[in-house]
Every structure is written in structure tokens, then in C-alpha cells.
Motif scaffolding. Structure first.
Motif, PDB file in Angstrom:
ATOM      1  N   LYS A 117       0.830  -1.212   0.000  1.00 35.33           N
ATOM      2  CA  LYS A 117       0.000   0.000   0.000  1.00 35.33           C
ATOM      3  C   LYS A 117       0.861   1.257   0.000  1.00 35.33           C
ATOM      4  CE  LYS A 117      -3.831  -2.246  -0.040  1.00 35.33           C
ATOM      5  NZ  LYS A 117      -4.650  -2.248  -1.294  1.00 35.33           N
ATOM      6  N   TRP A 118       1.978   1.227   0.743  1.00 29.62           N
ATOM      7  CA  TRP A 118       2.876   2.385   0.791  1.00 29.62           C
ATOM      8  C   TRP A 118       3.465   2.673  -0.589  1.00 29.62           C
ATOM      9  CZ3 TRP A 118       8.104   2.915  -0.252  1.00 29.62           C
ATOM     10  CH2 TRP A 118       8.672   4.121   0.142  1.00 29.62           C
ATOM     11  N   GLN A 119       3.868   1.619  -1.305  1.00 32.25           N
ATOM     12  CA  GLN A 119       4.428   1.813  -2.638  1.00 32.25           C
ATOM     13  C   GLN A 119       3.383   2.370  -3.596  1.00 32.25           C
ATOM     14  OE1 GLN A 119       7.305  -1.323  -4.097  1.00 32.25           O
ATOM     15  NE2 GLN A 119       6.457  -2.427  -2.347  1.00 32.25           N
ATOM     16  N   ALA A 120       2.157   1.874  -3.498  1.00 32.48           N
ATOM     17  CA  ALA A 120       1.104   2.348  -4.385  1.00 32.48           C
ATOM     18  C   ALA A 120       0.750   3.800  -4.100  1.00 32.48           C
ATOM     19  CB  ALA A 120      -0.131   1.464  -4.234  1.00 32.48           C
ATOM     20  N   LEU A 121       0.823   4.186  -2.820  1.00 33.75           N
ATOM     21  CA  LEU A 121       0.390   5.534  -2.431  1.00 33.75           C
ATOM     22  C   LEU A 121       1.473   6.585  -2.644  1.00 33.75           C
ATOM     23  CD1 LEU A 121      -1.864   7.243  -1.147  1.00 33.75           C
ATOM     24  CD2 LEU A 121      -0.899   6.689   1.092  1.00 33.75           C
ATOM     25  N   PHE A 122       2.706   6.261  -2.261  1.00 36.48           N
ATOM     26  CA  PHE A 122       3.762   7.272  -2.248  1.00 36.48           C
ATOM     27  C   PHE A 122       4.720   7.185  -3.434  1.00 36.48           C
ATOM     28  CE2 PHE A 122       2.504   6.933   2.225  1.00 36.48           C
ATOM     29  CZ  PHE A 122       2.271   8.267   2.518  1.00 36.48           C
ATOM     30  N   THR A 123       4.872   6.012  -4.034  1.00 35.54           N
ATOM     31  CA  THR A 123       5.779   5.886  -5.175  1.00 35.54           C
ATOM     32  C   THR A 123       5.036   5.615  -6.477  1.00 35.54           C
ATOM     33  OG1 THR A 123       6.114   3.488  -4.958  1.00 35.54           O
ATOM     34  CG2 THR A 123       7.497   4.922  -3.601  1.00 35.54           C
ATOM     35  N   LYS A 124       3.711   5.488  -6.402  1.00 38.23           N
ATOM     36  CA  LYS A 124       2.875   5.211  -7.574  1.00 38.23           C
ATOM     37  C   LYS A 124       3.263   3.901  -8.264  1.00 38.23           C
ATOM     38  CE  LYS A 124       1.011   9.187  -6.773  1.00 38.23           C
ATOM     39  NZ  LYS A 124      -0.300   9.241  -6.079  1.00 38.23           N
ATOM     40  N   ASN A 125       3.838   2.993  -7.479  1.00 36.15           N
ATOM     41  CA  ASN A 125       4.247   1.693  -8.011  1.00 36.15           C
ATOM     42  C   ASN A 125       3.193   0.654  -7.638  1.00 36.15           C
ATOM     43  OD1 ASN A 125       5.620  -0.477  -9.056  1.00 36.15           O
ATOM     44  ND2 ASN A 125       7.117  -0.601  -7.397  1.00 36.15           N
ATOM     45  N   ASN A 126       2.237   0.471  -8.541  1.00 36.00           N
ATOM     46  CA  ASN A 126       1.165  -0.494  -8.296  1.00 36.00           C
ATOM     47  C   ASN A 126       1.604  -1.868  -8.792  1.00 36.00           C
ATOM     48  OD1 ASN A 126      -1.100   1.237  -7.278  1.00 36.00           O
ATOM     49  ND2 ASN A 126      -0.705   2.279  -9.225  1.00 36.00           N
ATOM     50  N   LEU A 127       1.891  -2.766  -7.852  1.00 35.26           N
ATOM     51  CA  LEU A 127       2.376  -4.086  -8.214  1.00 35.26           C
ATOM     52  C   LEU A 127       1.263  -4.928  -8.827  1.00 35.26           C
ATOM     53  CD1 LEU A 127       4.485  -4.921  -5.020  1.00 35.26           C
ATOM     54  CD2 LEU A 127       5.223  -3.769  -7.118  1.00 35.26           C
ATOM     55  N   ASN A 151      16.880 -12.992 -16.325  1.00 32.48           N
ATOM     56  CA  ASN A 151      17.494 -12.162 -17.361  1.00 32.48           C
ATOM     57  C   ASN A 151      17.913 -10.803 -16.834  1.00 32.48           C
ATOM     58  OD1 ASN A 151      17.074 -14.124 -19.404  1.00 32.48           O
ATOM     59  ND2 ASN A 151      14.932 -13.486 -19.575  1.00 32.48           N
ATOM     60  N   SER A 152      17.377 -10.437 -15.684  1.00 29.27           N
ATOM     61  CA  SER A 152      17.738  -9.152 -15.089  1.00 29.27           C
ATOM     62  C   SER A 152      17.466  -9.227 -13.592  1.00 29.27           C
ATOM     63  CB  SER A 152      16.922  -8.015 -15.718  1.00 29.27           C
ATOM     64  OG  SER A 152      15.556  -8.111 -15.339  1.00 29.27           O
ATOM     65  N   TRP A 153      17.916  -8.199 -12.889  1.00 34.78           N
ATOM     66  CA  TRP A 153      17.691  -8.103 -11.459  1.00 34.78           C
ATOM     67  C   TRP A 153      16.637  -7.042 -11.164  1.00 34.78           C
ATOM     68  CZ3 TRP A 153      19.604 -11.503  -7.989  1.00 34.78           C
ATOM     69  CH2 TRP A 153      20.634 -12.346  -8.433  1.00 34.78           C
ATOM     70  N   HIS A 154      15.655  -6.937 -12.063  1.00 37.48           N
ATOM     71  CA  HIS A 154      14.646  -5.888 -11.872  1.00 37.48           C
ATOM     72  C   HIS A 154      13.788  -6.139 -10.633  1.00 37.48           C
ATOM     73  CE1 HIS A 154      12.188  -8.965 -13.935  1.00 37.48           C
ATOM     74  NE2 HIS A 154      11.162  -8.405 -13.326  1.00 37.48           N
ATOM     75  N   SER A 155      13.783  -7.387 -10.132  1.00 39.66           N
ATOM     76  CA  SER A 155      12.996  -7.688  -8.937  1.00 39.66           C
ATOM     77  C   SER A 155      13.749  -7.390  -7.650  1.00 39.66           C
ATOM     78  CB  SER A 155      12.578  -9.168  -8.934  1.00 39.66           C
ATOM     79  OG  SER A 155      11.730  -9.467 -10.017  1.00 39.66           O
ATOM     80  N   LEU A 156      15.003  -6.964  -7.755  1.00 44.82           N
ATOM     81  CA  LEU A 156      15.822  -6.760  -6.566  1.00 44.82           C
ATOM     82  C   LEU A 156      15.231  -5.730  -5.593  1.00 44.82           C
ATOM     83  CD1 LEU A 156      18.374  -7.644  -5.124  1.00 44.82           C
ATOM     84  CD2 LEU A 156      19.639  -5.897  -6.398  1.00 44.82           C
ATOM     85  N   PRO A 157      14.702  -4.585  -6.062  1.00 45.27           N
ATOM     86  CA  PRO A 157      14.116  -3.634  -5.099  1.00 45.27           C
ATOM     87  C   PRO A 157      12.967  -4.240  -4.286  1.00 45.27           C
ATOM     88  CG  PRO A 157      14.504  -2.553  -7.202  1.00 45.27           C
ATOM     89  CD  PRO A 157      14.738  -4.015  -7.427  1.00 45.27           C
ATOM     90  N   GLN A 158      12.062  -4.959  -4.956  1.00 47.61           N
ATOM     91  CA  GLN A 158      10.957  -5.590  -4.234  1.00 47.61           C
ATOM     92  C   GLN A 158      11.465  -6.673  -3.290  1.00 47.61           C
ATOM     93  OE1 GLN A 158       7.994  -4.383  -4.286  1.00 47.61           O
ATOM     94  NE2 GLN A 158       8.536  -2.897  -5.861  1.00 47.61           N
ATOM     95  N   ALA A 159      12.450  -7.444  -3.752  1.00 43.61           N
ATOM     96  CA  ALA A 159      13.030  -8.472  -2.893  1.00 43.61           C
ATOM     97  C   ALA A 159      13.674  -7.848  -1.669  1.00 43.61           C
ATOM     98  CB  ALA A 159      14.068  -9.291  -3.673  1.00 43.61           C
ATOM     99  N   GLY A 160      14.336  -6.707  -1.853  1.00 40.67           N
ATOM    100  CA  GLY A 160      14.986  -6.027  -0.733  1.00 40.67           C
ATOM    101  C   GLY A 160      13.994  -5.591   0.333  1.00 40.67           C
ATOM    102  N   ILE A 161      12.834  -5.086  -0.090  1.00 41.64           N
ATOM    103  CA  ILE A 161      11.814  -4.661   0.876  1.00 41.64           C
ATOM    104  C   ILE A 161      11.262  -5.865   1.641  1.00 41.64           C
ATOM    105  CG2 ILE A 161       9.552  -3.578   1.155  1.00 41.64           C
ATOM    106  CD1 ILE A 161      10.179  -1.924  -1.349  1.00 41.64           C
ATOM    107  N   SER A 162      10.953  -6.932   0.907  1.00 38.39           N
ATOM    108  CA  SER A 162      10.396  -8.119   1.574  1.00 38.39           C
ATOM    109  C   SER A 162      11.422  -8.742   2.511  1.00 38.39           C
ATOM    110  CB  SER A 162       9.925  -9.141   0.532  1.00 38.39           C
ATOM    111  OG  SER A 162      11.007  -9.615  -0.243  1.00 38.39           O
ATOM    112  N   LEU A 163      12.702  -8.722   2.130  1.00 37.45           N
ATOM    113  CA  LEU A 163      13.746  -9.266   2.998  1.00 37.45           C
ATOM    114  C   LEU A 163      13.934  -8.416   4.246  1.00 37.45           C
ATOM    115  CD1 LEU A 163      16.463 -10.324   0.385  1.00 37.45           C
ATOM    116  CD2 LEU A 163      14.930 -11.816   1.678  1.00 37.45           C
ATOM    117  N   GLY A 164      13.816  -7.107   4.095  1.00 34.76           N
ATOM    118  CA  GLY A 164      13.905  -6.233   5.265  1.00 34.76           C
ATOM    119  C   GLY A 164      12.822  -6.542   6.281  1.00 34.76           C
TER     120      GLY A 164
END
Length: 308
Positions: free
Chosen positions: A82-92, A217-230
Motif C-alpha cells: 500500500k505504501w508503494q502504491a500511495l507514495f511511489t505510484k508503483n502499483n504491483l 534475465n535481469s535483477w529488476h525484482s531486486l528492489p521488491q526483494a529487498g523490501i520483503s527481505l527487510g
């Protein structure tokens, strides 16, 4: 420390072997291996580990704390979405939300938690780790986890399909069968091969992580993985770890529970991503990066919760 280094040499070696095989074998092999582990490997390994467990002592608090950790991880994960959708406009997308929540909820308390606990604490409190995993993480991953995976799957939507996914879940059935089997004296050769199969499943799970990693093929999922790991590996064990004395857990017993809470995302997250067509890249990235992060977070938990 020597035991820990030997342990991680083996873990890294299997993942690297899986990475190499993933480059050479057909693309269908990892998917079929994931299905095999979900329907055969994981259920039989549950039966094997449960058969060998000493169920005496005050160990029932472990799964209760496991459920607290799972629900806290899910809550913080939902807040993160919800925080990502609200403040970063990143709707997963829904499949990504499913993998994100699973990675924040359930830890690798079996395939990594067992050997890490044995290497650091020994066998005295191993029953706590086993109950945390079997009655906590396993039921949470293949119960609530299956429901969530079905909910966020692109092919499963309604209550009927979600309920069916839970009812036919082989891990839950194998847990009940394992409890019944404990009352039966099985032949020594059968017990021996069942145990070997269970640890083979552990090895295959690490191979599958390597195979999936080779397909990235890429590490584009790394930011999301970093949040979930935190959430999974820092916030949840920090928040709940200091509440353990209120549950009567101190010293080495508390350390065992903290180590289980601090494990990287469970292999079940990848199995469920394979089975329900969630975000595979996010699932395997979280597993791979989490296993590396564990090398750096273990000293933190030993410093905070060790007693002499």
C-alpha cells in the motif's frame, strides 16, 4: 564458526550446481522439479522429519510464535504494498503482490533453519526449531500460503478454487499421516531410506534455486526483494525477538526461535510461485539474495541474543 563455514560451502555449492544445470537443461526441467517437490518431495520429507522428532517437553509455544511471525510479516508486507502504491505510484501486479507477501511471511526454517540451528546451538533445543517449522511454518506456508497464492494467481480466483487448493494440499495431508505413522514401528531400512529421501529433497530444493537463478534475465525484482527481505529478516525477528521472555523463552531457547524467525524466505515461496504462476523472478531473487544476506545477519542475532 568452522561448522557454519562448512555448512555454507555446501549450500553455495548446490546452488551453483543448480545454476550450471539450469543453463544446460531444457527450460521445462525447473518447472517439473518444482511440481515434483510440491506433490512428492516436500510431503515425504515432512513425514520423515516428523517421525524422528521427540515430542516431549514444553515445545508447543514454538508454532504459536511462528504464527505471530507469519501474520506480522503479512501485515507489514501488505502495508509495504500500500505504501508503494500511495507514495511511489508503483502499483504491483497481482502475481508480484503474491510473491512479495509470501517472501515477507514464511521463512526457510527447514532447509536452512535446521542446519543453522544445529551448527550454532546444537541438539538440545532442536525440538523447538522442528515444531516451529512443522507446526508453524509448514502449515502457514502450505495452508495460508496456498490460499494467498491461489488468491493472487492469474488462474485461480474464486473461493471454491481457493478452498480446493487448500484441501488437496499434499503437505497438510502428509503432516497428519506423519503423526499417525509415529505410532507405528517401521522397519529400519524403510526409516533409513525415508530419511535419505528427505535430505535429498533439501538438496533438490537448493538445486532448483540455482536453476531458477540461471533463468533470470535481469535483477529488476531486486528492489521488491529487498523490501520483503527487510521485513522478513530484520523487522519481524527484531520486533518479536525482544518479546520472547514474556513467553517464557530465554537464553539458548530464545536464540533458536530468533534464528528461525530470521531465516530468508522459505523454499515454499518458490514452490508456490511455480505451482500457481506467481512472480517467479521475485521469488527466486528473494531466496537467493536472502541466503547471502543471512551470512551478514547471523552475527547480529548472535550478538543480541547469545548468552555467554
Amino acid at each position: 564458526m568452522t561448522n557454519l563455514l562448512e555448512l555454507y560451502v555446501k549450500l553455495v555449492g548446490l546452488v551453483l550446481l543448480g545454476f550450471f544445470l539450469g543453463r544446460k537443461l531444457p527450460a521445462t526441467v525447473p518447472t517439473r522439479l518444482g511440481h515434483f517437490l510440491f506433490w512428492v518431495g516436500v510431503p515425504l520429507s515432512i513425514v520423515a522429519f516428523l517421525y524422528q522428532t521427540d515430542l516431549s517437553g514444553q515445545i508447543w509455544i514454538a508454532p504459536a510464535i511462528a504464527y505471530l511471525a507469519i501474520f506480522l510479516g503479512a501485515l507489514l508486507g501488505w502495508m509495504g504494498i500500500k505504501w508503494q502504491a500511495l507514495f511511489t505510484k508503483n502499483n504491483l501486479q497481482q502475481p508480484t503482490q503474491g510473491s512479495f507477501l509470501l517472501a515477507a511471511m514464511v521463512g526457510n526454517t527447514g532447509y536452512l533453519g535446521y542446519p543453522v540451528t544445529l551448527a550454532i546451538v546444537g541438539t538440545q533445543y532442536f525440538a523447538l526449531a522442528l515444531f516451529y517449522d512443522l507446526l508453524g511454518t509448514t502449515l502457514g506456508a502450505y495452508g495460508l500460503g496456498v490460499a494467498l497464492a491461489a488468491r493472487f494467481s492469474s488462474s485461480v480466483h474464486d473461493i471454491k478454487h481457493i478452498t480446493k487448493a487448500i484441501i488437496i494440499n499434499p503437505a497438510l495431508w502428509s503432516f497428519g499421516f506423519g503423526l499417525i505413522l509415529r505410532q507405528v514401528a517401521i522397519p529400519t531400512p524403510v526409516e533409513f531410506y525415508l530419511d535419505k529421501f528427505a535430505w535429498t529433497t533439501v538438496a533438490l530444493s537448493l538445486l532448483l534455486i540455482g536453476m531458477r537463478l540461471s533463468k533470470l534475465n535481469s535483477w529488476h525484482s531486486l528492489p521488491q526483494a529487498g523490501i520483503s527481505l527487510g521485513i522478513k529478516m530484520l523487522l519481524v525477528p527484531l520486533i518479536l525477538g525482544f518479546t520472547l521472555p514474556f513467553f517464557g523463552l530465554t537464553g539458548q531457547a530464545a536464540l533458536v526461535i530468533v534464528l528461525q524467525m530470521a531465516m530468508p524466505p522459505a523454499f515454499a515461496t518458490l514452490v508456490l510461485a511455480e505451482t500457481f504462476n506467481l512472480d517467479r523472478d521475485l521469488a527466486v531473487t528473494a531466496l537467493a539474495v536472502g541466503s547471502i544476506v543471512l551470512l551478514f545477519t547471523l552475527p547480529l542475532w548472535l550478538w543480541l541474543f547469545s548468552v555467554g
